[in-house]
Design a protein around this motif. Structure first.
Motif, PDB file in Angstrom:
ATOM      1  N   VAL A  56     -56.868  73.122  -2.636  1.00 53.36           N
ATOM      2  CA  VAL A  56     -56.554  74.316  -3.432  1.00 53.36           C
ATOM      3  C   VAL A  56     -57.387  75.504  -2.964  1.00 53.36           C
ATOM      4  N   GLU A  57     -56.908  76.678  -3.302  1.00 54.57           N
ATOM      5  CA  GLU A  57     -57.630  77.906  -2.958  1.00 54.57           C
ATOM      6  C   GLU A  57     -57.296  78.986  -3.979  1.00 54.57           C
ATOM      7  N   PHE A  58     -58.101  80.041  -3.987  1.00 55.42           N
ATOM      8  CA  PHE A  58     -57.833  81.165  -4.881  1.00 55.42           C
ATOM      9  C   PHE A  58     -56.676  81.999  -4.341  1.00 55.42           C
ATOM     10  N   SER A  59     -55.998  82.650  -5.277  1.00 50.79           N
ATOM     11  CA  SER A  59     -54.940  83.590  -4.908  1.00 50.79           C
ATOM     12  C   SER A  59     -54.999  84.791  -5.856  1.00 50.79           C
ATOM     13  N   GLY A  60     -55.067  85.966  -5.281  1.00 55.75           N
ATOM     14  CA  GLY A  60     -55.032  87.177  -6.101  1.00 55.75           C
ATOM     15  C   GLY A  60     -56.362  87.571  -6.710  1.00 55.75           C
ATOM     16  N   GLY A  61     -57.430  86.875  -6.359  1.00 55.51           N
ATOM     17  CA  GLY A  61     -58.745  87.185  -6.913  1.00 55.51           C
ATOM     18  C   GLY A  61     -59.638  85.969  -6.790  1.00 55.51           C
ATOM     19  N   GLY A  62     -60.818  86.066  -7.361  1.00 48.81           N
ATOM     20  CA  GLY A  62     -61.772  84.964  -7.283  1.00 48.81           C
ATOM     21  C   GLY A  62     -62.007  84.330  -8.643  1.00 48.81           C
ATOM     22  N   ALA A  63     -63.175  83.727  -8.791  1.00 43.51           N
ATOM     23  CA  ALA A  63     -63.472  82.980 -10.019  1.00 43.51           C
ATOM     24  C   ALA A  63     -63.427  83.870 -11.259  1.00 43.51           C
ATOM     25  N   SER A  72     -55.182  83.265  -9.643  1.00 50.28           N
ATOM     26  CA  SER A  72     -54.842  81.855  -9.832  1.00 50.28           C
ATOM     27  C   SER A  72     -55.465  80.983  -8.743  1.00 50.28           C
ATOM     28  N   VAL A  73     -55.344  79.695  -8.969  1.00 47.20           N
ATOM     29  CA  VAL A  73     -55.738  78.691  -7.987  1.00 47.20           C
ATOM     30  C   VAL A  73     -54.463  77.926  -7.662  1.00 47.20           C
ATOM     31  N   VAL A  74     -54.125  77.897  -6.392  1.00 49.37           N
ATOM     32  CA  VAL A  74     -52.875  77.252  -5.995  1.00 49.37           C
ATOM     33  C   VAL A  74     -53.153  76.169  -4.965  1.00 49.37           C
ATOM     34  N   ASP A  75     -52.272  75.178  -4.919  1.00 49.22           N
ATOM     35  CA  ASP A  75     -52.446  74.151  -3.896  1.00 49.22           C
ATOM     36  C   ASP A  75     -51.629  74.512  -2.656  1.00 49.22           C
ATOM     37  N   ASN A  76     -51.696  73.647  -1.654  1.00 49.74           N
ATOM     38  CA  ASN A  76     -51.080  74.008  -0.378  1.00 49.74           C
ATOM     39  C   ASN A  76     -49.552  73.908  -0.402  1.00 49.74           C
ATOM     40  N   ARG A  77     -49.022  73.565  -1.575  1.00 48.79           N
ATOM     41  CA  ARG A  77     -47.562  73.642  -1.735  1.00 48.79           C
ATOM     42  C   ARG A  77     -47.186  74.823  -2.621  1.00 48.79           C
ATOM     43  N   GLY A  78     -48.185  75.636  -2.943  1.00 47.49           N
ATOM     44  CA  GLY A  78     -47.927  76.824  -3.737  1.00 47.49           C
ATOM     45  C   GLY A  78     -47.892  76.584  -5.232  1.00 47.49           C
ATOM     46  N   ARG A  79     -48.247  75.382  -5.671  1.00 45.05           N
ATOM     47  CA  ARG A  79     -48.214  75.108  -7.112  1.00 45.05           C
ATOM     48  C   ARG A  79     -49.461  75.669  -7.790  1.00 45.05           C
ATOM     49  N   ASP A  80     -49.257  76.226  -8.963  1.00 43.11           N
ATOM     50  CA  ASP A  80     -50.361  76.823  -9.711  1.00 43.11           C
ATOM     51  C   ASP A  80     -51.182  75.716 -10.378  1.00 43.11           C
ATOM     52  N   ARG A 126     -66.148  86.012   0.719  1.00 39.50           N
ATOM     53  CA  ARG A 126     -67.334  85.950  -0.128  1.00 39.50           C
ATOM     54  C   ARG A 126     -66.933  85.689  -1.563  1.00 39.50           C
ATOM     55  N   GLY A 127     -67.700  84.836  -2.233  1.00 40.22           N
ATOM     56  CA  GLY A 127     -67.410  84.562  -3.639  1.00 40.22           C
ATOM     57  C   GLY A 127     -67.801  83.139  -3.996  1.00 40.22           C
ATOM     58  N   GLY A 128     -67.753  82.857  -5.284  1.00 39.21           N
ATOM     59  CA  GLY A 128     -68.122  81.521  -5.753  1.00 39.21           C
ATOM     60  C   GLY A 128     -66.975  80.862  -6.487  1.00 39.21           C
ATOM     61  N   GLY A 129     -67.171  79.605  -6.819  1.00 35.00           N
ATOM     62  CA  GLY A 129     -66.169  78.842  -7.547  1.00 35.00           C
ATOM     63  C   GLY A 129     -66.301  79.039  -9.053  1.00 35.00           C
ATOM     64  N   VAL A 130     -65.358  78.462  -9.777  1.00 28.73           N
ATOM     65  CA  VAL A 130     -65.331  78.636 -11.231  1.00 28.73           C
ATOM     66  C   VAL A 130     -66.502  77.917 -11.903  1.00 28.73           C
ATOM     67  N   PHE A 131     -66.805  76.712 -11.489  1.00 30.86           N
ATOM     68  CA  PHE A 131     -67.948  75.982 -12.058  1.00 30.86           C
ATOM     69  C   PHE A 131     -69.231  76.772 -11.821  1.00 30.86           C
TER      70      PHE A 131
END
Ligand code: SF4
Length: 156
Positions: A56-63, A72-80, A126-131
């Motif tokens: 998964v990766e961020f989309s449209g912004g960060g944590a 959002s966070v989406v997977d490599n198939r584009g699922r939210d 640059r940026g951090g994760g949600v946790f």
């Protein structure tokens, strides 16, 4: 003197919880933890995600934006996957707070655990994760494996 507790990404201490079924046991992190009290958590396992799983990766912004509902966070198939990633990070935060941890060592580049770099729209930015974001908001000092010398890993 009261012993402090360290929260650590489970993959850094050898748990095979990464998306690809591998771990990232880090010699420097393991050396640092020796003799210390620590709690190993994997926010994405706590989200109920299996191993292996799509990355998964961020989309449209960060944590910060994902927590605010603006990215959002989406997977490599584009699922939210935003809602469940947030749920896993919230559970991991509860464990960290229950352990009275004062510091954390987290795995760089993950949208859950990243400290200074994360994947976003196919690039490392640059940026951090949600946790990480929530731990910092609670005043817990966070570092990544990059702060420790020693080879990263005995990958599986
Ligand atoms: S980086 Fe974090 S979420 Fe990813 S496998 Fe490691 S502990 Fe789990």
């Amino acid at each position: 003197m009261k012993r402090t507790t360290v929260v650590v990404s489970a993959c850094l201490v050898g748990k095979r919880c990464r998306y690809n079924g591998e771990h990232r046991a880090h010699a420097g992190v393991l050396r640092y933890l020796k003799g210390k009290k620590y709690v190993a958590v994997c926010p994405e396992k706590l989200a109920g995600w299996g191993v292996p799983r799509p990355p998964v990766e961020f989309s449209g912004g960060g944590a910060r934006e994902a927590v605010a509902g603006q990215a959002s966070v989406v997977d490599n198939r584009g699922r939210d996957r935003t809602a469940s990633l947030l749920r896993g990070a919230r559970r991991a935060l509860r464990r960290a707070l229950a352990s009275q941890a004062t510091e954390a060592i987290l795995k760089e580049k993950s949208p859950s655990c990243g400290v200074r770099r994360v994947y976003r729209e196919g690039r490392i930015v640059r940026g951090g994760g949600v946790f990480t974001f929530w731990l910092r908001r609670r005043g817990i000092a966070v570092r990544s494996e990059d702060s420790f010398s020693g080879r990263g890993a005995t990958r599986s």
